[in-house]
Design a protein around this motif. Structure first.
Motif, PDB file in Angstrom:
ATOM      1  N   ALA A 110       0.834  -1.210   0.000  1.00  0.00           N
ATOM      2  CA  ALA A 110       0.000   0.000   0.000  1.00  0.00           C
ATOM      3  C   ALA A 110       0.863   1.253   0.000  1.00  0.00           C
ATOM      4  O   ALA A 110       0.558   2.224  -0.705  1.00  0.00           O
ATOM      5  CB  ALA A 110      -0.933  -0.009   1.210  1.00  0.00           C
ATOM      6  N   GLU A 111       1.936   1.227   0.769  1.00  0.00           N
ATOM      7  CA  GLU A 111       2.847   2.383   0.804  1.00  0.00           C
ATOM      8  C   GLU A 111       3.411   2.658  -0.584  1.00  0.00           C
ATOM      9  O   GLU A 111       3.411   3.800  -1.053  1.00  0.00           O
ATOM     10  CB  GLU A 111       3.976   2.146   1.799  1.00  0.00           C
ATOM     11  CG  GLU A 111       4.950   3.290   1.859  1.00  0.00           C
ATOM     12  CD  GLU A 111       6.060   3.084   2.882  1.00  0.00           C
ATOM     13  OE1 GLU A 111       7.116   3.730   2.706  1.00  0.00           O
ATOM     14  OE2 GLU A 111       5.895   2.306   3.832  1.00  0.00           O
ATOM     15  N   ALA A 112       3.867   1.614  -1.263  1.00  0.00           N
ATOM     16  CA  ALA A 112       4.409   1.789  -2.619  1.00  0.00           C
ATOM     17  C   ALA A 112       3.322   2.304  -3.567  1.00  0.00           C
ATOM     18  O   ALA A 112       3.578   3.176  -4.408  1.00  0.00           O
ATOM     19  CB  ALA A 112       4.991   0.466  -3.122  1.00  0.00           C
ATOM     20  N   HIS A 113       2.119   1.779  -3.422  1.00  0.00           N
ATOM     21  CA  HIS A 113       1.000   2.223  -4.261  1.00  0.00           C
ATOM     22  C   HIS A 113       0.717   3.715  -4.038  1.00  0.00           C
ATOM     23  O   HIS A 113       0.558   4.479  -4.999  1.00  0.00           O
ATOM     24  CB  HIS A 113      -0.239   1.382  -3.945  1.00  0.00           C
ATOM     25  CG  HIS A 113      -1.452   1.753  -4.720  1.00  0.00           C
ATOM     26  ND1 HIS A 113      -1.582   1.536  -6.076  1.00  0.00           N
ATOM     27  CD2 HIS A 113      -2.606   2.342  -4.327  1.00  0.00           C
ATOM     28  CE1 HIS A 113      -2.757   1.975  -6.480  1.00  0.00           C
ATOM     29  NE2 HIS A 113      -3.404   2.474  -5.435  1.00  0.00           N
ATOM     30  N   LEU A 114       0.664   4.126  -2.773  1.00  0.00           N
ATOM     31  CA  LEU A 114       0.392   5.530  -2.466  1.00  0.00           C
ATOM     32  C   LEU A 114       1.507   6.441  -2.967  1.00  0.00           C
ATOM     33  O   LEU A 114       1.239   7.526  -3.482  1.00  0.00           O
ATOM     34  CB  LEU A 114       0.183   5.708  -0.962  1.00  0.00           C
ATOM     35  CG  LEU A 114      -1.084   5.070  -0.401  1.00  0.00           C
ATOM     36  CD1 LEU A 114      -1.081   5.129   1.127  1.00  0.00           C
ATOM     37  CD2 LEU A 114      -2.326   5.719  -0.966  1.00  0.00           C
ATOM     38  N   THR A 174      -2.902  16.283   5.270  1.00  0.00           N
ATOM     39  CA  THR A 174      -2.286  15.187   6.005  1.00  0.00           C
ATOM     40  C   THR A 174      -3.294  14.048   6.037  1.00  0.00           C
ATOM     41  O   THR A 174      -4.443  14.235   6.460  1.00  0.00           O
ATOM     42  CB  THR A 174      -1.915  15.613   7.438  1.00  0.00           C
ATOM     43  OG1 THR A 174      -1.011  16.722   7.360  1.00  0.00           O
ATOM     44  CG2 THR A 174      -1.242  14.478   8.193  1.00  0.00           C
ATOM     45  N   CYS A 175      -2.877  12.882   5.563  1.00  0.00           N
ATOM     46  CA  CYS A 175      -3.776  11.729   5.437  1.00  0.00           C
ATOM     47  C   CYS A 175      -3.343  10.636   6.407  1.00  0.00           C
ATOM     48  O   CYS A 175      -2.169  10.266   6.446  1.00  0.00           O
ATOM     49  CB  CYS A 175      -3.726  11.165   4.020  1.00  0.00           C
ATOM     50  SG  CYS A 175      -4.014  12.390   2.739  1.00  0.00           S
ATOM     51  N   PHE A 176      -4.297  10.138   7.146  1.00  0.00           N
ATOM     52  CA  PHE A 176      -4.066   9.013   8.040  1.00  0.00           C
ATOM     53  C   PHE A 176      -4.688   7.807   7.359  1.00  0.00           C
ATOM     54  O   PHE A 176      -5.893   7.785   7.089  1.00  0.00           O
ATOM     55  CB  PHE A 176      -4.680   9.286   9.408  1.00  0.00           C
ATOM     56  CG  PHE A 176      -4.063  10.499  10.051  1.00  0.00           C
ATOM     57  CD1 PHE A 176      -2.851  10.391  10.720  1.00  0.00           C
ATOM     58  CD2 PHE A 176      -4.656  11.737   9.950  1.00  0.00           C
ATOM     59  CE1 PHE A 176      -2.259  11.515  11.288  1.00  0.00           C
ATOM     60  CE2 PHE A 176      -4.078  12.857  10.520  1.00  0.00           C
ATOM     61  CZ  PHE A 176      -2.867  12.747  11.188  1.00  0.00           C
ATOM     62  N   VAL A 177      -3.847   6.821   7.051  1.00  0.00           N
ATOM     63  CA  VAL A 177      -4.268   5.735   6.176  1.00  0.00           C
ATOM     64  C   VAL A 177      -4.323   4.420   6.937  1.00  0.00           C
ATOM     65  O   VAL A 177      -3.327   3.974   7.526  1.00  0.00           O
ATOM     66  CB  VAL A 177      -3.310   5.593   4.971  1.00  0.00           C
ATOM     67  CG1 VAL A 177      -3.793   4.500   4.023  1.00  0.00           C
ATOM     68  CG2 VAL A 177      -3.164   6.926   4.231  1.00  0.00           C
ATOM     69  N   GLU A 178      -5.485   3.792   6.890  1.00  0.00           N
ATOM     70  CA  GLU A 178      -5.673   2.449   7.415  1.00  0.00           C
ATOM     71  C   GLU A 178      -5.551   1.487   6.240  1.00  0.00           C
ATOM     72  O   GLU A 178      -6.178   1.687   5.190  1.00  0.00           O
ATOM     73  CB  GLU A 178      -7.053   2.323   8.072  1.00  0.00           C
ATOM     74  CG  GLU A 178      -7.416   0.932   8.507  1.00  0.00           C
ATOM     75  CD  GLU A 178      -6.548   0.379   9.630  1.00  0.00           C
ATOM     76  OE1 GLU A 178      -6.639  -0.824   9.883  1.00  0.00           O
ATOM     77  OE2 GLU A 178      -5.766   1.124  10.251  1.00  0.00           O
ATOM     78  N   VAL A 179      -4.726   0.454   6.397  1.00  0.00           N
ATOM     79  CA  VAL A 179      -4.534  -0.547   5.349  1.00  0.00           C
ATOM     80  C   VAL A 179      -5.249  -1.816   5.783  1.00  0.00           C
ATOM     81  O   VAL A 179      -5.022  -2.317   6.891  1.00  0.00           O
ATOM     82  CB  VAL A 179      -3.032  -0.836   5.105  1.00  0.00           C
ATOM     83  CG1 VAL A 179      -2.862  -1.916   4.041  1.00  0.00           C
ATOM     84  CG2 VAL A 179      -2.301   0.440   4.711  1.00  0.00           C
ATOM     85  N   ARG A 180      -6.112  -2.320   4.929  1.00  0.00           N
ATOM     86  CA  ARG A 180      -6.836  -3.556   5.209  1.00  0.00           C
ATOM     87  C   ARG A 180      -6.555  -4.513   4.063  1.00  0.00           C
ATOM     88  O   ARG A 180      -6.497  -4.105   2.899  1.00  0.00           O
ATOM     89  CB  ARG A 180      -8.339  -3.310   5.321  1.00  0.00           C
ATOM     90  CG  ARG A 180      -8.712  -2.255   6.340  1.00  0.00           C
ATOM     91  CD  ARG A 180      -8.211  -2.567   7.736  1.00  0.00           C
ATOM     92  NE  ARG A 180      -9.022  -3.599   8.335  1.00  0.00           N
ATOM     93  CZ  ARG A 180      -8.850  -4.038   9.571  1.00  0.00           C
ATOM     94  NH1 ARG A 180      -7.898  -3.550  10.320  1.00  0.00           N
ATOM     95  NH2 ARG A 180      -9.621  -4.975  10.047  1.00  0.00           N
ATOM     96  N   SER A 181      -6.401  -5.788   4.382  1.00  0.00           N
ATOM     97  CA  SER A 181      -6.077  -6.748   3.330  1.00  0.00           C
ATOM     98  C   SER A 181      -6.818  -8.056   3.532  1.00  0.00           C
ATOM     99  O   SER A 181      -7.269  -8.371   4.627  1.00  0.00           O
ATOM    100  CB  SER A 181      -4.568  -7.011   3.298  1.00  0.00           C
ATOM    101  OG  SER A 181      -4.149  -7.666   4.476  1.00  0.00           O
TER     102      SER A 181
END
Length: 135
Positions: free
Chosen positions: A24-28, A57-64
């Protein structure tokens, strides 16, 4: 990322979560986000990624999920989980002098399929009270 599937059980789940966060980090980054912090945790919650997109400023939750047979990973973000993200985000913003900045709560869903990962980004997925805004 490894070609081997993670082991079953809690360790496998954590390994899959770390892999999804890295993907997700790479995608963002590819979408122009700048990553400011990873895994900011407090006693009240954790936020996976803190990013900057433009002036926001974005706070990102990653769900998989390992596949889409059980539905979208987006469906796993409960209001309680969103409130824990908000608590950690508030702490990060306070510690970094950004309480008055434009803030947003995003979710990245990562489906780890046989043909590689698939991503869905929801900007503004929930509000500062943890209430769903986007679905």
């Amino acid at each position: 990322m490894s070609d081997q599937p993670p082991p079953p059980g809690p360790e496998g789940t954590r390994a899959r979560g770390r892999e999804a966060e890295a993907l997700a980090e790479a995608h963002l980054r590819g979408l122009g986000y700048t990553v400011l912090a990873r895994n900011h945790a407090t006693r009240r919650g954790e936020v996976d990624l803190v990013c900057q997109e433009g002036e926001v400023t974005c706070f990102v939750e990653v769900r998989s999920r390992a596949g889409d047979a059980q539905g979208s990973p987006l469906e796993t973000v409960s209001p309680a989980k969103a409130r824990r993200v908000v608590a950690a985000a508030t702490d990060w913003a306070w510690r970094n002098g950004r309480l008055d900045a434009a803030l947003r709560f995003d979710v990245v869903a990562v489906v780890l399929g046989p043909d590689g990962p698939a991503f869905e980004l929801v900007r503004g997925a929930f509000d500062a009270h943890g209430q769903p805004a986007a679905w």
